[in-house]
Design an enzyme around this catalytic site. Structure first.
Site, mmCIF file in Angstrom:
data_model
loop_
_atom_site.group_PDB
_atom_site.id
_atom_site.type_symbol
_atom_site.label_atom_id
_atom_site.label_comp_id
_atom_site.label_asym_id
_atom_site.label_seq_id
_atom_site.Cartn_x
_atom_site.Cartn_y
_atom_site.Cartn_z
ATOM 1 N N ASP A 13 0.869 -1.186 0.000
ATOM 2 C CA ASP A 13 0.000 0.000 0.000
ATOM 3 C C ASP A 13 0.903 1.233 0.000
ATOM 4 O O ASP A 13 2.117 1.129 0.216
ATOM 5 C CB ASP A 13 -0.912 0.006 1.241
ATOM 6 C CG ASP A 13 -1.817 1.227 1.286
ATOM 7 O OD1 ASP A 13 -2.396 1.585 0.243
ATOM 8 O OD2 ASP A 13 -1.927 1.865 2.364
ATOM 9 N N SER A 14 0.281 2.400 -0.171
ATOM 10 C CA SER A 14 1.045 3.636 -0.082
ATOM 11 C C SER A 14 1.426 3.951 1.364
ATOM 12 O O SER A 14 2.228 4.850 1.602
ATOM 13 C CB SER A 14 0.197 4.795 -0.617
ATOM 14 O OG SER A 14 -0.934 4.975 0.214
ATOM 15 N N GLY A 46 -2.958 9.225 -3.876
ATOM 16 C CA GLY A 46 -4.221 9.701 -4.459
ATOM 17 C C GLY A 46 -4.108 10.864 -5.424
ATOM 18 O O GLY A 46 -4.703 10.850 -6.506
ATOM 19 N N CYS A 76 -4.196 -1.386 -2.129
ATOM 20 C CA CYS A 76 -4.325 0.056 -2.333
ATOM 21 C C CYS A 76 -5.238 0.228 -3.539
ATOM 22 O O CYS A 76 -4.944 -0.298 -4.620
ATOM 23 C CB CYS A 76 -2.938 0.633 -2.605
ATOM 24 S SG CYS A 76 -2.949 2.357 -3.119
ATOM 25 N N GLU A 155 -3.010 8.522 8.338
ATOM 26 C CA GLU A 155 -1.554 8.347 8.462
ATOM 27 C C GLU A 155 -1.019 9.039 9.721
ATOM 28 O O GLU A 155 -0.013 8.640 10.267
ATOM 29 C CB GLU A 155 -0.832 8.924 7.231
ATOM 30 C CG GLU A 155 -0.932 8.068 5.979
ATOM 31 C CD GLU A 155 -0.091 6.786 6.031
ATOM 32 O OE1 GLU A 155 0.953 6.759 6.701
ATOM 33 O OE2 GLU A 155 -0.510 5.803 5.386
ATOM 34 N N CYS A 187 -10.909 3.214 -0.269
ATOM 35 C CA CYS A 187 -9.497 3.489 0.018
ATOM 36 C C CYS A 187 -9.205 2.662 1.250
ATOM 37 O O CYS A 187 -9.978 2.710 2.226
ATOM 38 C CB CYS A 187 -9.293 4.980 0.295
ATOM 39 S SG CYS A 187 -7.653 5.356 0.953
ATOM 40 N N THR A 188 -8.111 1.921 1.216
ATOM 41 C CA THR A 188 -7.873 0.990 2.328
ATOM 42 C C THR A 188 -7.530 1.713 3.637
ATOM 43 O O THR A 188 -7.540 1.093 4.696
ATOM 44 C CB THR A 188 -6.754 -0.009 1.965
ATOM 45 O OG1 THR A 188 -5.614 0.721 1.482
ATOM 46 C CG2 THR A 188 -7.224 -0.975 0.884
ATOM 47 N N HIS A 189 -7.253 3.010 3.552
ATOM 48 C CA HIS A 189 -7.043 3.770 4.790
ATOM 49 C C HIS A 189 -8.359 4.018 5.538
ATOM 50 O O HIS A 189 -8.355 4.235 6.745
ATOM 51 C CB HIS A 189 -6.429 5.144 4.484
ATOM 52 C CG HIS A 189 -4.959 5.125 4.215
ATOM 53 N ND1 HIS A 189 -4.423 4.634 3.055
ATOM 54 C CD2 HIS A 189 -3.914 5.551 4.975
ATOM 55 C CE1 HIS A 189 -3.098 4.762 3.100
ATOM 56 N NE2 HIS A 189 -2.767 5.320 4.249
#
Ligand code: DGL
Length: 279
Positions: A13-14, A46, A76, A155, A187-189
């Site tokens: 992922d990012s 993104g 991601c 984050e 979005c996986t976040h």
């Protein structure tokens, strides 16, 4: 012993978002060994151009491919939307993205076919969810909206709940009037913020994360290919590895909290300098 089945599952992922998928993979497949890469230093993906996201994804894939892998999960959405097909072409192991599983989960859960999608600018611009949803069920109504403020919030470990609530409320405001029955956290976040998102959207809107369905698809593929690790051993000795290109301490804090397990994080500058932080 099947040597192929002893290989690891790569997840990328990012940043910390893919941990939401990793958690579900670890839950559904507790015998499997995970190698996770979060490109925190270059997060967010993104707002970036597709070519840049493709280049970053390929670099991470190159790094993870130095290890013996039996499958790779692009955890991601932004990278899945632009790089999944390219990576699939390049690797000769199963490669999974998170968009199709997310779309399938939404179609399963949606009662009236009024589905919202929130994601990064890149994911929303790609219209990947809209295509995936309509290819399964052409009759659904899809409302998409980019929420660029949410990834930096996740984050940062969202230390200030009051500010976090305000940011989430403002980001989701345009979705409130759409009379949705479900909302894809594209979005996986975002599952890291699902308490706040649920609070804003209300209990009548089901929140859909791709994590569960992606892990299920991975499990099915590994099963069909005879690649599930069946070794009888002590589950506690399975040690996953977590790599980040950014600050390992911040990553470590979020990862340990989310996975609820002590772990180590190694910093990688993609030229292979490792700094270890022990939890
Ligand atoms: N977690 C990622 C996604 O699912 C990327 C977020 C970002 O880096 O902007 O899209």
């Amino acid at each position: 012993m099947n040597r192929e089945s002893r290989k690891a599952i790569g997840i990328l992922d990012s940043g910390v978002g893919g941990l939401t998928v990793a958690k579900e993979v670890i839950r559904q497949l507790p015998r499997e060994h995970i190698l996770y890469f979060g490109d925190t230093k270059r997060c967010p993906y993104g707002p970036r151009e597709p070519q840049e996201v493709i280049a970053f994804t390929k670099q991470i894939v190159d790094f993870l491919s130095r290890f013996p892998l039996k499958a790779l999960v692009i955890a991601c959405n932004t990278a899945t939307a632009v790089a999944l097909d390219i990576v699939k072409e390049e690797l000769n192991i199963p490669v999974l993205g998170v968009v199709d599983p997310g779309a399938r989960a939404a179609i399963n859960m949606s009662r009236h076919g009024r589905i919202g999608v929130i994601g990064t600018q890149g994911t929303i611009k790609s219209a990947a969810y809209e295509r995936a949803l309509k290819s399964i069920h052409p009759g659904v109504s899809v409302y998409s909206h980019a929420c660029p403020t949410l990834v930096p919030l996740a984050e940062g470990g969202f230390k200030d709940p009051l500010a976090a609530r305000q940011i989430v409320r403002a980001a989701l405001d345009p979705m409130k009037s759409k009379d949705l029955d479900s909302l894809i956290l594209g979005c996986t976040h975002y599952p890291l913020l699902s308490n706040y998102i649920g609070e804003v959207m209300g209990s009548s809107v089901k929140l859909i994360s791709s994590a569960e369905e992606t892990a299920r698809e991975l499990s099915t593929i590994l099963h069909h290919k005879g690649l599930l690790d069946r070794e009888i051993g002590n589950l506690h000795i399975i040690r996953h590895r977590f790599f980040t290109s950014g600050n390992p301490r911040v990553f470590h804090e979020i990862a340990e909290d989310w996975l609820d397990h002590p772990l180590e994080v190694e910093r990688v500058n993609l030229e292979q300098t490792l700094t270890r932080v022990t939890g």
